[in-house]
Design a protein around this motif. Structure first.
Motif, PDB file in Angstrom:
ATOM      1  N   UNK A 154      15.071 -28.519  -9.626  1.00 18.35           N
ATOM      2  CA  UNK A 154      15.085 -28.950  -8.223  1.00 18.35           C
ATOM      3  C   UNK A 154      15.721 -27.927  -7.299  1.00 18.35           C
ATOM      4  N   UNK A 155      16.689 -27.163  -7.812  1.00 16.37           N
ATOM      5  CA  UNK A 155      17.318 -26.141  -6.973  1.00 16.37           C
ATOM      6  C   UNK A 155      16.389 -24.951  -6.754  1.00 16.37           C
ATOM      7  N   UNK A 156      15.462 -24.749  -7.688  1.00 18.69           N
ATOM      8  CA  UNK A 156      14.503 -23.651  -7.568  1.00 18.69           C
ATOM      9  C   UNK A 156      13.303 -24.077  -6.719  1.00 18.69           C
ATOM     10  N   UNK A 157      12.815 -25.278  -6.983  1.00 20.27           N
ATOM     11  CA  UNK A 157      11.628 -25.766  -6.277  1.00 20.27           C
ATOM     12  C   UNK A 157      11.933 -26.186  -4.846  1.00 20.27           C
ATOM     13  N   UNK A 158      13.137 -26.689  -4.630  1.00 20.62           N
ATOM     14  CA  UNK A 158      13.591 -27.140  -3.320  1.00 20.62           C
ATOM     15  C   UNK A 158      12.580 -28.078  -2.668  1.00 20.62           C
ATOM     16  N   UNK A 159      11.878 -27.613  -1.622  1.00 21.33           N
ATOM     17  CA  UNK A 159      10.962 -28.479  -0.889  1.00 21.33           C
ATOM     18  C   UNK A 159       9.775 -28.936  -1.728  1.00 21.33           C
ATOM     19  N   UNK A 160       9.514 -28.234  -2.841  1.00 18.42           N
ATOM     20  CA  UNK A 160       8.391 -28.588  -3.693  1.00 18.42           C
ATOM     21  C   UNK A 160       8.794 -29.495  -4.857  1.00 18.42           C
ATOM     22  N   UNK A 161      10.064 -29.850  -4.912  1.00 19.34           N
ATOM     23  CA  UNK A 161      10.541 -30.682  -6.007  1.00 19.34           C
ATOM     24  C   UNK A 161       9.841 -32.039  -6.026  1.00 19.34           C
ATOM     25  N   UNK A 162       9.689 -32.645  -4.861  1.00 19.74           N
ATOM     26  CA  UNK A 162       9.044 -33.954  -4.780  1.00 19.74           C
ATOM     27  C   UNK A 162       7.609 -33.893  -5.289  1.00 19.74           C
ATOM     28  N   UNK A 163       6.925 -32.792  -4.975  1.00 16.39           N
ATOM     29  CA  UNK A 163       5.548 -32.624  -5.446  1.00 16.39           C
ATOM     30  C   UNK A 163       5.525 -32.547  -6.973  1.00 16.39           C
ATOM     31  N   UNK A 164       6.433 -31.746  -7.533  1.00 16.09           N
ATOM     32  CA  UNK A 164       6.510 -31.608  -8.990  1.00 16.09           C
ATOM     33  C   UNK A 164       6.818 -32.941  -9.653  1.00 16.09           C
ATOM     34  N   UNK A 165       7.667 -33.727  -9.019  1.00 15.42           N
ATOM     35  CA  UNK A 165       8.039 -35.037  -9.561  1.00 15.42           C
ATOM     36  C   UNK A 165       6.833 -35.978  -9.556  1.00 15.42           C
ATOM     37  N   UNK A 166       6.084 -35.973  -8.461  1.00 16.16           N
ATOM     38  CA  UNK A 166       4.884 -36.805  -8.370  1.00 16.16           C
ATOM     39  C   UNK A 166       3.873 -36.425  -9.450  1.00 16.16           C
ATOM     40  N   UNK A 167       3.642 -35.125  -9.591  1.00 16.17           N
ATOM     41  CA  UNK A 167       2.669 -34.641 -10.574  1.00 16.17           C
ATOM     42  C   UNK A 167       3.106 -34.997 -11.991  1.00 16.17           C
ATOM     43  N   UNK A 168       4.385 -34.787 -12.296  1.00 24.43           N
ATOM     44  CA  UNK A 168       4.902 -35.054 -13.643  1.00 24.43           C
ATOM     45  C   UNK A 168       4.747 -36.527 -14.009  1.00 24.43           C
ATOM     46  N   UNK A 169       5.120 -37.421 -13.103  1.00 23.72           N
ATOM     47  CA  UNK A 169       5.043 -38.853 -13.401  1.00 23.72           C
ATOM     48  C   UNK A 169       3.592 -39.316 -13.539  1.00 23.72           C
TER      49      UNK A 169
END
Length: 208
Positions: A154-169
């Motif tokens: 999350x510290x690396x993705x920052x603004x893209x963290x939410x997108x990664x979380x959506x995709x992963x789930x």
């Protein structure tokens, strides 16, 4: 003399510990202590990795004990790797309409998978004592590996963290019910997974 229903021998102790960790993790989540929540998810997954191995060491289990083990494992899995990750992911940012739909999809597929597993595993144990070599679809416990790895970024993705979380789930939830053969990991593979998640947890707590 007071008696209690259920079974409390060593074959199910890790399953109960896993559930305890996840309930603690949900309480950490609602209080905003996300690092502790992710740690609890990882610990819950660690317990689940080995509960089956311990149960199989008891060669004199009755049919009722075996059936109870199957049922209690799935019930705890739905809490530990179904409800808990949904609450955690929602709290971490999946609060919009798309996120809620994905989380509902994830939860529904988790229930379908565990119900299907219960039917197939009960039937399989009636026919053979052989240990499974393959899973049908992705095990629900895989979220205990995926979510900590996503969180550590999350510290690396920052603004893209939410997108990664959506995709992963969404991807993990879909793979629960996808008819693919997943080879059951060997002890060496489990050791690697434990090591990777442990490194992620250490990174989350800024140990290195």
């Amino acid at each position: 003399m007071i008696s209690f229903i259920g079974y409390y021998n060593y074959t199910v102790i890790l399953t109960y510990i896993s559930l305890f960790c996840s309930i603690a993790g949900m309480l950490f989540t609602v209080n905003g202590w996300y690092k502790m929540a992710v740690l609890c998810l990882a610990l819950s997954g660690l317990c689940d990795m080995f509960d089956g191995k311990i149960a199989r060491r008891k060669t004199d289990r009755t049919d009722d004990e075996k059936c109870f083990g199957i049922q209690i494992d799935s019930l705890c899995d739905m809490v530990c790797f179904g409800a808990f990750p949904i609450l955690l992911a929602y709290s971490l940012g999946m609060r919009g309409p798309i996120g809620i739909v994905i989380l509902a999809w994830y939860g529904m597929n988790g229930v379908v998978r565990l119900g299907y597993f219960n039917v197939c595993e009960t039937k399989r144990q009636e026919e053979t004592e052989e240990v499974r070599k393959y899973y049908s679809g992705l095990p629900i416990t895989s979220i205990a590996v995926v979510l900590p790895l996503v969180f550590v970024l999350h510290t690396v993705l920052r603004n893209h963290f939410a997108v990664a979380l959506h995709v992963a789930m969404f991807v993990v939830g879909t793979l629960f019910v996808t008819n693919i053969q997943v080879k059951k990991p060997r002890n060496s593979t489990l050791a690697v997974l434990v090591g990777v998640v442990a490194l992620a947890i250490l990174k989350i707590f800024h140990v290195f």
